[in-house]
Scaffold this active site. Structure first.
Site, PDB file in Angstrom:
ATOM      1  N   GLU A 120       0.828  -1.208   0.000  1.00  0.00           N
ATOM      2  CA  GLU A 120       0.000   0.000   0.000  1.00  0.00           C
ATOM      3  C   GLU A 120       0.869   1.268   0.000  1.00  0.00           C
ATOM      4  O   GLU A 120       0.696   2.175   0.818  1.00  0.00           O
ATOM      5  CB  GLU A 120      -0.956   0.003   1.191  1.00  0.00           C
ATOM      6  CG  GLU A 120      -1.960  -1.135   1.142  1.00  0.00           C
ATOM      7  CD  GLU A 120      -2.986  -1.097   2.264  1.00  0.00           C
ATOM      8  OE1 GLU A 120      -2.902  -0.204   3.124  1.00  0.00           O
ATOM      9  OE2 GLU A 120      -3.878  -1.965   2.281  1.00  0.00           O
ATOM     10  N   GLU A 139      -3.716  -9.065  -0.018  1.00  0.00           N
ATOM     11  CA  GLU A 139      -4.288  -8.842   1.315  1.00  0.00           C
ATOM     12  C   GLU A 139      -5.796  -8.862   1.163  1.00  0.00           C
ATOM     13  O   GLU A 139      -6.354  -8.084   0.388  1.00  0.00           O
ATOM     14  CB  GLU A 139      -3.803  -7.504   1.884  1.00  0.00           C
ATOM     15  CG  GLU A 139      -4.143  -7.291   3.345  1.00  0.00           C
ATOM     16  CD  GLU A 139      -3.383  -6.099   3.901  1.00  0.00           C
ATOM     17  OE1 GLU A 139      -2.137  -6.073   3.756  1.00  0.00           O
ATOM     18  OE2 GLU A 139      -4.014  -5.189   4.467  1.00  0.00           O
TER      19      GLU A 139
END
Length: 781
Positions: free
Chosen positions: A431, A510
């Protein structure tokens, strides 16, 4: 061949045995964990040999001083660090060296120091490493004292004062193992052996061994390299020898490449993680002058755009979880057996993959994955240059150092880890908040990916993209340059991206726990796998009074929750049936618990029951009366009943083909009456890495677990054992883990025992108004 489309990798990857070795004819590898001195705080001049440290605390490493606390909402680490303290810690260690070692190459190896470490030998500054997760080493040559009575001192300063520095718990200090390595001046480079298999089949494998040999001696040397392969039984299955084309001059490095055939190899897989060993020896004048041993597993991996991930030519759905590097009560200084316990519990419910979120892990963790049969996404960074942990100019973690150290740390991670058969893919970021919509963002990713390929061309590279449709990385060319496109959450966006780009290889980096997220993997053959957030609760990333993030499939103590039971029904290959109920009796799915003991039975009229099962049919019984049978839903959802509450027994009977294969029964508990102690291991060894977990369960007079019990439990141990820590599953626990007293949480708590000698240790648990209990643990060498 187009690597983007198929990325075929036929390899046998060897994990260098950098942990727990002893002396060999070529080199000595000695544990450097014992007998350190520690000071919490800054100490001017502590790098000098003459510094007075008699008042410092004596301890062994690995050591995480941050986990010692205390918790405080005012601690600068904040929610990311679990409100635990930060600051500076110093370590010093005295040691002597044999006079014969004066002509050797002497190096110190750290598996990790958190963070911003500086290291000195006898007052000489060896270097600085900001990244607390990376392994590193220093040669000590030219700065040592040799011979009887001549002392050396290593000094280490670790500094994590700049806070907040992370979104999750980091720990502090020399929290991983340390070794002193003594080798010949002509020696194999650090992480200098790389083993692959360019050809793999059930009949034959070709093992390719690439070895780098350095010479730091004054004179040139003629050397030969010999590599022998051994199977799991210790039988030699192949060997090769090669002499360097010319003498190795001072400061030079020679690279040897050897191919060794192995007939009828046993292939490494998640079901049968068979390991071999490669022993590489450097010879000069007919004598072994250096050597290295590497475990490896022969297997092929292949990521494809249409079939997802293939292991040994067969599709393997990666059913993975993300794991942070802390283990609850131990913080970041984790005994190996604690990791083994966690991995075994995950494997028991069907997990076969681990994502190391979001940083390099300890090397022995990867050794465990090799031995236990997990595939691993080896991740390097949570941040590049953008600050993710604070606003404005306050705080900052690795982002402060990425520009200088990013490619160095990525290189060292790959060099250290590339020989583990468990690792199937690298991830270079999670991220990332750096701009990925311009040339600078493209270059950062490409440089990291190229670094991985340079030092390990056998594996693909990905990163965990964050809201890719928002950042436009699916459209601007960024995703196109990735070996494997990884995305966090929004599983259907990844499905849509593959529909639009069927040549892309995709993986969920994820993922959430929802039924729709599972279906995105289950129903699309091209999906390589998923990694759930998160496998186990972890310290930090939580708002006060909570100090632990509670999104785990398991809680911090490896206690199960309804999430565990549901995941097992989706991922396990064995028959599964589990009963859960809505504790509020309103709104399906809210407040689920796995018991038949309401807190207020009089107000609990109509129970909403869900049964998780992978079996054909499930029949539910209340106090022996059938409530009907229900077939397995095509969408893998739960089977649901509304049941008028009655005290007693609720039982689920699961069948396949009309035959009962598994049952589960929940009983109503009475008043807490006694403690039951159980241990998963009746014997442990007397060393730092071996511990025994003991569970204290509060039960009623009939032995039925009391799920609402919160009694205070006091632990003690007699004999050659010691309490390493106590814990429970409470997210808002603020009691130091070193305390021998712990409240039961949802009826249970744990004590962890470590050896302090040999013999039988007896663990006792007591609580006011409860019958006490004890259990014995044998502690050996």
């Amino acid at each position: 061949m187009n690597r983007k489309f198929t990325f075929l990798m036929m390899l046998s990857l060897a994990g260098q045995l950098s942990y727990g070795q002893t002396a060999t004819p070529g080199r000595k590898i000695a544990s450097f964990d014992n007998d350190w001195l520690f000071y919490k705080g800054d100490a001017s001049g502590a790098e000098k040999s003459s510094f007075k440290d008699a008042a410092w605390r004596k301890l062994d490493v690995p050591h995480d001083w941050m986990i010692e606390g205390p918790y405080s909402q005012d601690n600068k680490t904040g929610r990311g660090g679990g409100y635990l303290p930060s600051g500076i810690g110093w370590y010093r260690k005295y040691f002597t060296l044999d006079a014969a070692d004066a002509v050797k190459n002497v190096a110190i190896e750290f598996d990790g120091v958190m963070a911003n470490s500086d290291v000195w030998i006898n007052g000489y500054h060896l270097g600085k490493r900001p990244y607390g997760y990376i392994s590193f080493n220093y040669e000590l040559n030219g700065h040592l004292n040799f011979g009887k009575g001549k002392t050396n001192v290593i000094a280490v300063r670790a500094d994590n004062t700049i806070q907040p520095a992370s979104r999750y718990y980091t720990g502090a200090g020399i929290y991983r193992h340390v070794r002193l390595v003594t080798s010949n001046q002509v020696h194999i480079s650090t992480w200098g052996v790389f083993v692959t298999t360019p050809e793999v089949s059930a009949e034959k494998a070709t093992v390719h061994v690439k070895t780098m040999v350095n010479n730091i001696a004054a004179a040139s040397k003629s050397v030969m390299l010999q590599t022998t392969l051994y199977d799991a039984a210790g039988k030699a299955v192949g060997t090769a020898s090669k002499t360097a084309a010319k003498q190795v001059a001072k400061g030079d490095t020679v690279v040897f490449e050897q191919d060794i055939a192995v007939a009828n190899p046993k292939l490494w897989s998640t079901a049968a993680p068979t390991l071999y060993k490669a022993v590489t020896q450097v010879l000069a004048d007919g004598k072994v002058i250096d050597d290295a041993a590497n475990s490896f597993g022969i297997r092929s991996i292949k990521f494809t755009a249409d079939q997802g991930f293939l292991l040994n030519g067969k599709k393997l759905m990666i059913k993975g979880v993300c794991l942070h590097h802390d283990v609850g009560a131990f913080g970041s200084a984790v005994p190996l057996s604690a990791w083994e316990r966690r991995l075994q519990a995950l494997k028991n419910i069907g997990v076969n993959g681990i994502r190391t979120s979001h940083n390099p892990v300890a090397p022995e963790f990867l050794d465990l994955c090799d031995r236990m049969g997990f595939v691993v996404m080896d991740e390097s960074f949570d941040t590049w240059e953008a600050n993710k942990v604070s606003r404005g100019n306050d705080g900052g973690g690795y982002n402060l150092y990425f520009k200088q150290w990013g490619m160095i740390d990525q290189r060292d991670q790959v060099l250290r880890d590339r020989n583990h058969p468990s690792i199937v893919i690298y991830s270079v970021g999670n991220e990332i908040h750096d701009a990925l919509n311009d040339s600078t963002g493209f270059k950062k990713y490409r440089d990291l990916q190229n670094t991985c390929h340079k030092y390990d061309p056998s594996r693909p590279v990905t990163m965990a993209l964050f809201r890719p449709n928002v950042s436009k990385v699916y459209d601007n060319g960024f995703a196109k340059m990735m070996d494997v496109v990884g995305q966090n959450y929004r599983e259907n966006e990844l499905v849509d991206a593959h529909t639009a780009h069927p040549d892309w290889i995709v993986i969920g980096t994820e993922n959430g726990h929802t039924l729709t997220a599972w279906q995105a993997l289950r129903d699309h053959n091209y999906m390589s796998g998923q990694f759930l957030w998160v496998g186990v609760d972890y310290l930090g990333e939580s708002d006060w009074p909570n100090v632990t993030d509670g999104q785990g499939v398991f809680d911090r103590t490896m206690g199960t929750r309804p999430l565990t039971l549901q995941r097992e029904s989706w991922w396990s290959d064995k028959p599964v049936v589990h009963i859960v109920r809505n504790s509020q009796a309103t709104g399906r799915g809210a407040g689920l618990v796995a018991d038949w003991t309401p807190t207020d039975p009089a107000a609990y009229q109509n129970a909403k029951i869900s049964v998780y099962s992978n079996c054909d049919d499930v029949e539910l019984f209340l106090n022996g009366k059938s409530l009907g049978s229900k077939a397995k839903p095509a969408d893998d959802d739960s089977r649901n009943w509304e049941v008028p509450y009655e005290k007693g027994s609720l039982k689920a009977v699961a069948k396949n083909g009309g035959k009962v294969v598994v049952t589960e029964e929940l009983k109503t508990a009475g008043v807490p009456a006694k403690i039951i102690l159980t241990t998963e291991r009746g014997s442990i060894k007397n060393n730092w890495d071996d511990v025994a977990y003991v569970t204290a369960q509060v039960v009623d007079a009939n032995g039925v677990p009391c799920p609402q019990a919160d009694n205070e439990v006091t632990f003690s141990v007699s004999g050659p054992g010691a309490i390493a820590a106590t814990d429970n599953g409470d997210l808002a626990n603020h009691v130091a883990f070193s305390e021998p007293v712990r409240h039961a949480y949802r009826g249970k708590c744990i004590v962890i025992i470590r050896g302090k000698g040999e013999g039988k240790a007896t663990v006792q648990a007591s609580g006011a108004g409860l019958t006490s209990s004890s259990v014995s643990i044998n502690i050996g060498k």
